[in-house]
Design an enzyme around this catalytic site. Sequence first.
Site, short mmCIF file in Angstrom:
data_model
loop_
_atom_site.label_atom_id
_atom_site.label_comp_id
_atom_site.label_asym_id
_atom_site.label_seq_id
_atom_site.Cartn_x
_atom_site.Cartn_y
_atom_site.Cartn_z
N GLY A 1 25.42 41.80 -18.65
CA GLY A 1 24.96 42.22 -17.33
C GLY A 1 26.01 42.17 -16.24
O GLY A 1 25.69 42.30 -15.06
N HIS B 1 17.79 35.42 -27.49
CA HIS B 1 18.62 36.06 -26.46
C HIS B 1 19.05 35.00 -25.44
O HIS B 1 18.28 34.11 -25.10
CB HIS B 1 17.84 37.19 -25.78
CG HIS B 1 18.71 38.05 -24.93
ND1 HIS B 1 19.11 37.68 -23.67
CD2 HIS B 1 19.30 39.24 -25.17
CE1 HIS B 1 19.89 38.61 -23.17
NE2 HIS B 1 20.03 39.58 -24.05
N ASN C 1 17.67 46.99 -25.42
CA ASN C 1 16.76 45.94 -24.95
C ASN C 1 16.36 46.28 -23.52
O ASN C 1 17.17 46.18 -22.61
CB ASN C 1 17.50 44.59 -25.02
CG ASN C 1 16.69 43.44 -24.46
OD1 ASN C 1 15.51 43.61 -24.13
ND2 ASN C 1 17.31 42.28 -24.35
N GLU D 1 26.97 38.16 -28.61
CA GLU D 1 26.85 38.49 -27.19
C GLU D 1 27.47 37.37 -26.36
O GLU D 1 26.81 36.37 -26.07
CB GLU D 1 25.37 38.62 -26.81
CG GLU D 1 24.65 39.73 -27.52
CD GLU D 1 23.56 40.31 -26.65
OE1 GLU D 1 23.66 41.48 -26.30
OE2 GLU D 1 22.63 39.57 -26.31
N GLY E 1 21.87 46.42 -22.88
CA GLY E 1 20.85 46.18 -21.86
C GLY E 1 20.83 47.35 -20.90
O GLY E 1 20.19 48.37 -21.13
N GLY E 2 21.62 47.22 -19.82
CA GLY E 2 21.61 48.20 -18.73
C GLY E 2 21.70 49.65 -19.16
O GLY E 2 20.89 50.49 -18.73
#
Length: 264
Positions: A175, A96, A10, A169, A237-238
């Site tokens: 994050g 999300h 993502n 999640e 993500g990251g």
Amino acid sequence: MLTKKIIIANWKMNLSLAETVGLTKKFKEKFAGFNQGEVVICPANLALSQAAKILKGSQLKLGAQNVFWEDKGMYTGEISADMLVEAGCQYVIIGHSERRKYLFENYEMIHKKVRAVLETAKLTPIVCIGETIEEKESDRRDFVLVEQLQQALSGIDVFGNQQIIVAYEPVWAIGTGTAIEPSEAEYAHKIIRLALNDMFGMRIISQNFKIIYGGSINSKNVKKFAALENMDGLLVGGVGLKVDDFSKVVKSIINLPAGRPVKN
Ligand code: PEP
């Protein structure tokens, strides 16, 4: 038959159009000929069509980060499931936690989005669920997960080969750089599988559903997740913004157990 693991990146609102084009090309090159698992990139809407053009001829798949539940009309700023298909998407993330937090997306909206996506029969929804830190600390995680699944998916019919991905999640792990303990993820995935079994039956769950984990996965901690029995893949993500690290994550997940058996 074994299910292929899926790893979804993502990209959120992190990249300009030019940067997305550059990173998509790097991904295409890095994963040329890769077919041991499914890799999906989810750029911003701005870049979907361009990314789709770049991905032509590659095994990589395209996903969007959001969708609206109506098919057309006076809904300023929104994008429909058919539009995403037209742009070249095969996947779409729904609910999300960042959208739940900043855009106040609620259960009803998430449910309507899942329905709209399944109606197209051309997109796989990636439905995000997960507890907040307050819910975890008050020992309400299991209840919250079951509640979120029921709100998102109750009354939904699953036909044919339609795939649905549930992404667990934990909101407090996203994050932060610190993933949860793999054993905690395994436990949560079991709760999710049991709740889905109750709602849809085991045959549909093993054929049509995948349960994946998301939250601060990186190329180091991923190894501990790779061997989990109830884990069909990852949402990242990251680490999804760095092609070499992402590739290490993918390889760690793919190389260990060759997937979960599908019951016929
Ligand atoms: C996410 O936002 O879904 C996510 C998993 O992010 P990160 O990997 O950066 O925690």
